[in-house]
Design a protein around this motif. Structure first.
Motif, PDB file in Angstrom:
ATOM      1  N   SER A   3       0.867  -1.194  -0.152  1.00  0.00           N
ATOM      2  CA  SER A   3       0.009  -0.079  -0.177  1.00  0.00           C
ATOM      3  C   SER A   3       0.744   1.172  -0.053  1.00  0.00           C
ATOM      4  CB  SER A   3      -0.675   0.073   1.121  1.00  0.00           C
ATOM      5  OG  SER A   3      -0.167  -0.050   2.424  1.00  0.00           O
ATOM      6  N   LEU A   4       2.032   1.364   0.640  1.00  0.00           N
ATOM      7  CA  LEU A   4       2.794   2.524   0.820  1.00  0.00           C
ATOM      8  C   LEU A   4       3.509   2.668  -0.895  1.00  0.00           C
ATOM      9  CD1 LEU A   4       4.171   4.536   2.304  1.00  0.00           C
ATOM     10  CD2 LEU A   4       6.010   2.988   2.801  1.00  0.00           C
ATOM     11  N   GLU A   5       4.095   1.615  -1.453  1.00  0.00           N
ATOM     12  CA  GLU A   5       4.260   1.675  -2.905  1.00  0.00           C
ATOM     13  C   GLU A   5       3.294   2.140  -3.453  1.00  0.00           C
ATOM     14  OE1 GLU A   5       6.956  -1.354  -5.531  1.00  0.00           O
ATOM     15  OE2 GLU A   5       6.009  -2.064  -3.558  1.00  0.00           O
ATOM     16  N   VAL A   6       2.086   1.802  -3.410  1.00  0.00           N
ATOM     17  CA  VAL A   6       0.676   2.285  -4.175  1.00  0.00           C
ATOM     18  C   VAL A   6       0.797   3.877  -3.886  1.00  0.00           C
ATOM     19  CG1 VAL A   6      -1.522   2.234  -4.542  1.00  0.00           C
ATOM     20  CG2 VAL A   6      -0.328  -0.028  -4.437  1.00  0.00           C
ATOM     21  N   LYS A   7       0.730   4.145  -2.839  1.00  0.00           N
ATOM     22  CA  LYS A   7       0.585   5.662  -2.414  1.00  0.00           C
ATOM     23  C   LYS A   7       1.676   6.487  -3.086  1.00  0.00           C
ATOM     24  CE  LYS A   7      -1.812   4.899   1.907  1.00  0.00           C
ATOM     25  NZ  LYS A   7      -1.799   5.084   3.311  1.00  0.00           N
ATOM     26  N   VAL A   8       2.913   6.266  -3.354  1.00  0.00           N
ATOM     27  CA  VAL A   8       4.092   6.816  -3.854  1.00  0.00           C
ATOM     28  C   VAL A   8       3.791   6.893  -5.226  1.00  0.00           C
ATOM     29  CG1 VAL A   8       6.360   6.537  -4.339  1.00  0.00           C
ATOM     30  CG2 VAL A   8       5.826   6.159  -2.025  1.00  0.00           C
ATOM     31  N   GLU A   9       3.410   5.760  -5.716  1.00  0.00           N
ATOM     32  CA  GLU A   9       2.917   5.973  -7.149  1.00  0.00           C
ATOM     33  C   GLU A   9       1.833   6.838  -7.618  1.00  0.00           C
ATOM     34  OE1 GLU A   9       4.973   4.665  -9.801  1.00  0.00           O
ATOM     35  OE2 GLU A   9       6.290   3.764  -8.253  1.00  0.00           O
ATOM     36  N   GLN A  10       0.712   6.684  -6.617  1.00  0.00           N
ATOM     37  CA  GLN A  10      -0.392   7.787  -6.899  1.00  0.00           C
ATOM     38  C   GLN A  10       0.121   9.403  -6.567  1.00  0.00           C
ATOM     39  OE1 GLN A  10      -2.850   6.438  -3.963  1.00  0.00           O
ATOM     40  NE2 GLN A  10      -4.159   5.226  -5.331  1.00  0.00           N
ATOM     41  N   LEU A  12       3.211  10.490  -7.362  1.00  0.00           N
ATOM     42  CA  LEU A  12       3.870  10.587  -8.619  1.00  0.00           C
ATOM     43  C   LEU A  12       3.143  11.132  -9.738  1.00  0.00           C
ATOM     44  CD1 LEU A  12       6.877   7.955  -8.453  1.00  0.00           C
ATOM     45  CD2 LEU A  12       7.037  10.500  -8.288  1.00  0.00           C
ATOM     46  N   ARG A  13       2.027  10.120 -10.021  1.00  0.00           N
ATOM     47  CA  ARG A  13       1.110  10.279 -10.856  1.00  0.00           C
ATOM     48  C   ARG A  13       0.329  11.475 -10.790  1.00  0.00           C
ATOM     49  NH1 ARG A  13      -2.249   6.257  -9.896  1.00  0.00           N
ATOM     50  NH2 ARG A  13      -0.789   4.857 -10.202  1.00  0.00           N
ATOM     51  N   GLU A  14      -0.041  11.894  -9.676  1.00  0.00           N
ATOM     52  CA  GLU A  14      -0.697  13.494  -9.235  1.00  0.00           C
ATOM     53  C   GLU A  14       0.082  14.571  -9.559  1.00  0.00           C
ATOM     54  OE1 GLU A  14      -2.502  15.723  -5.650  1.00  0.00           O
ATOM     55  OE2 GLU A  14      -2.889  13.517  -5.420  1.00  0.00           O
ATOM     56  N   TYR A  15       1.475  14.337  -9.276  1.00  0.00           N
ATOM     57  CA  TYR A  15       2.351  15.199  -9.689  1.00  0.00           C
ATOM     58  C   TYR A  15       2.408  15.667 -11.245  1.00  0.00           C
ATOM     59  CZ  TYR A  15       6.823  17.308 -11.293  1.00  0.00           C
ATOM     60  OH  TYR A  15       7.655  17.973 -12.056  1.00  0.00           O
ATOM     61  N   ARG A  16       2.507  14.471 -11.838  1.00  0.00           N
ATOM     62  CA  ARG A  16       2.362  14.585 -13.310  1.00  0.00           C
ATOM     63  C   ARG A  16       1.455  15.438 -13.934  1.00  0.00           C
ATOM     64  NH1 ARG A  16       5.675   9.587 -12.688  1.00  0.00           N
ATOM     65  NH2 ARG A  16       7.782   9.922 -12.885  1.00  0.00           N
ATOM     66  N   ILE A  17       0.416  14.968 -13.274  1.00  0.00           N
ATOM     67  CA  ILE A  17      -0.957  15.258 -13.991  1.00  0.00           C
ATOM     68  C   ILE A  17      -1.355  16.758 -13.528  1.00  0.00           C
ATOM     69  CG2 ILE A  17      -3.580  15.081 -13.687  1.00  0.00           C
ATOM     70  CD1 ILE A  17      -3.147  12.009 -13.338  1.00  0.00           C
ATOM     71  N   ASN A  18      -1.164  17.094 -12.201  1.00  0.00           N
ATOM     72  CA  ASN A  18      -1.534  18.310 -11.581  1.00  0.00           C
ATOM     73  C   ASN A  18      -0.394  19.448 -11.625  1.00  0.00           C
ATOM     74  OD1 ASN A  18      -4.053  17.799 -11.016  1.00  0.00           O
ATOM     75  ND2 ASN A  18      -3.344  16.730  -9.114  1.00  0.00           N
ATOM     76  N   GLN A  19       0.899  18.926 -12.230  1.00  0.00           N
ATOM     77  CA  GLN A  19       2.026  19.684 -11.963  1.00  0.00           C
ATOM     78  C   GLN A  19       2.321  20.390 -10.732  1.00  0.00           C
ATOM     79  OE1 GLN A  19       4.209  20.139 -14.667  1.00  0.00           O
ATOM     80  NE2 GLN A  19       3.489  18.086 -15.242  1.00  0.00           N
ATOM     81  N   ILE A  20       2.411  19.523  -9.583  1.00  0.00           N
ATOM     82  CA  ILE A  20       2.640  20.104  -8.680  1.00  0.00           C
ATOM     83  C   ILE A  20       3.682  21.075  -8.413  1.00  0.00           C
ATOM     84  CG2 ILE A  20       2.873  19.771  -5.913  1.00  0.00           C
ATOM     85  CD1 ILE A  20       0.842  17.143  -6.660  1.00  0.00           C
ATOM     86  N   ARG A  21       3.863  22.328  -7.604  1.00  0.00           N
ATOM     87  CA  ARG A  21       5.051  22.980  -7.774  1.00  0.00           C
ATOM     88  C   ARG A  21       5.827  22.944  -6.497  1.00  0.00           C
ATOM     89  NH1 ARG A  21       4.918  24.122 -12.861  1.00  0.00           N
ATOM     90  NH2 ARG A  21       3.144  25.286 -13.730  1.00  0.00           N
ATOM     91  N   GLN A  24       8.237  20.022  -1.515  1.00  0.00           N
ATOM     92  CA  GLN A  24       7.798  19.093  -0.589  1.00  0.00           C
ATOM     93  C   GLN A  24       7.235  18.021  -1.035  1.00  0.00           C
ATOM     94  OE1 GLN A  24       8.928  19.226   2.776  1.00  0.00           O
ATOM     95  NE2 GLN A  24       7.798  17.474   3.188  1.00  0.00           N
ATOM     96  N   PHE A  25       6.573  18.165  -2.039  1.00  0.00           N
ATOM     97  CA  PHE A  25       5.777  17.224  -2.662  1.00  0.00           C
ATOM     98  C   PHE A  25       6.392  16.543  -3.878  1.00  0.00           C
ATOM     99  CE2 PHE A  25       2.882  19.749   0.018  1.00  0.00           C
ATOM    100  CZ  PHE A  25       2.581  18.891   1.072  1.00  0.00           C
ATOM    101  N   ILE A  26       7.223  17.057  -4.565  1.00  0.00           N
ATOM    102  CA  ILE A  26       7.491  16.590  -5.723  1.00  0.00           C
ATOM    103  C   ILE A  26       8.715  15.408  -5.375  1.00  0.00           C
ATOM    104  CG2 ILE A  26       8.999  16.914  -7.697  1.00  0.00           C
ATOM    105  CD1 ILE A  26       7.891  19.746  -7.679  1.00  0.00           C
ATOM    106  N   ILE A  27       8.518  14.235  -5.848  1.00  0.00           N
ATOM    107  CA  ILE A  27       9.471  13.133  -5.682  1.00  0.00           C
ATOM    108  C   ILE A  27       9.910  12.489  -7.077  1.00  0.00           C
ATOM    109  CG2 ILE A  27       9.258  10.714  -4.726  1.00  0.00           C
ATOM    110  CD1 ILE A  27       6.737  11.716  -2.876  1.00  0.00           C
ATOM    111  N   LEU A  28      11.248  12.016  -6.935  1.00  0.00           N
ATOM    112  CA  LEU A  28      11.930  11.798  -7.963  1.00  0.00           C
ATOM    113  C   LEU A  28      12.447  10.264  -7.418  1.00  0.00           C
ATOM    114  CD1 LEU A  28      14.142  15.036  -8.451  1.00  0.00           C
ATOM    115  CD2 LEU A  28      12.525  14.063 -10.152  1.00  0.00           C
ATOM    116  N   ASP A  29      12.445   9.294  -8.503  1.00  0.00           N
ATOM    117  CA  ASP A  29      13.147   8.026  -8.115  1.00  0.00           C
ATOM    118  C   ASP A  29      14.552   8.188  -8.388  1.00  0.00           C
ATOM    119  OD1 ASP A  29      13.495   7.715 -10.834  1.00  0.00           O
ATOM    120  OD2 ASP A  29      11.834   6.335 -11.064  1.00  0.00           O
ATOM    121  N   ASN A  30      15.198   6.950  -8.158  1.00  0.00           N
ATOM    122  CA  ASN A  30      16.838   6.927  -8.103  1.00  0.00           C
ATOM    123  C   ASN A  30      17.270   7.290  -9.654  1.00  0.00           C
ATOM    124  OD1 ASN A  30      19.274   6.679  -6.672  1.00  0.00           O
ATOM    125  ND2 ASN A  30      19.495   4.917  -7.780  1.00  0.00           N
ATOM    126  N   ALA A  31      16.487   6.864 -10.566  1.00  0.00           N
ATOM    127  CA  ALA A  31      16.901   6.828 -12.023  1.00  0.00           C
ATOM    128  C   ALA A  31      16.864   8.265 -12.574  1.00  0.00           C
ATOM    129  CB  ALA A  31      15.794   6.141 -12.943  1.00  0.00           C
TER     130      ALA A  31
END
Length: 82
Positions: A3-10, A12-21, A24-31
């Motif tokens: 469930s934590l993994e699902v929340k992180v993916e959500q 990330l998806r929300e950031y990409r859709i809503n362009q959160i600026r 504090q809420f923008i998350i990048l993966d290691n790649a």
């Protein structure tokens, strides 16, 4: 999927859709982090091991908050080597 993994993916998806600026809420993966800095995975691992950059790990996947990346850059401004 955890469930934590699902929340992180959500998030990330929300950031990409809503362009959160808010960094504090923008998350990048290691790649993304490695690509952003043009470093090797080993260098990223060394920075994490030495405590130079804050990160979270979920089931082996590494994540960074943009806020922590900005803090990392501010802490190492002007240095030739990190």
């Amino acid at each position: 999927m955890n469930s934590l993994e699902v929340k992180v993916e959500q998030l990330l998806r929300e950031y990409r859709i809503n362009q959160i600026r808010d960094p504090q809420f923008i998350i990048l993966d290691n790649a993304d982090f490695i690509q952003m800095f043009k470093i090797s995975p080993k260098t990223a691992q060394t920075w994490r091991d030495e405590g130079l950059i804050q990160f979270a790990q979920v089931k082996g996947k590494i994540y960074y908050k943009l806020k922590d990346i900005q803090e990392f850059l501010n802490n190492h401004k002007g240095r030739k080597e990190i």
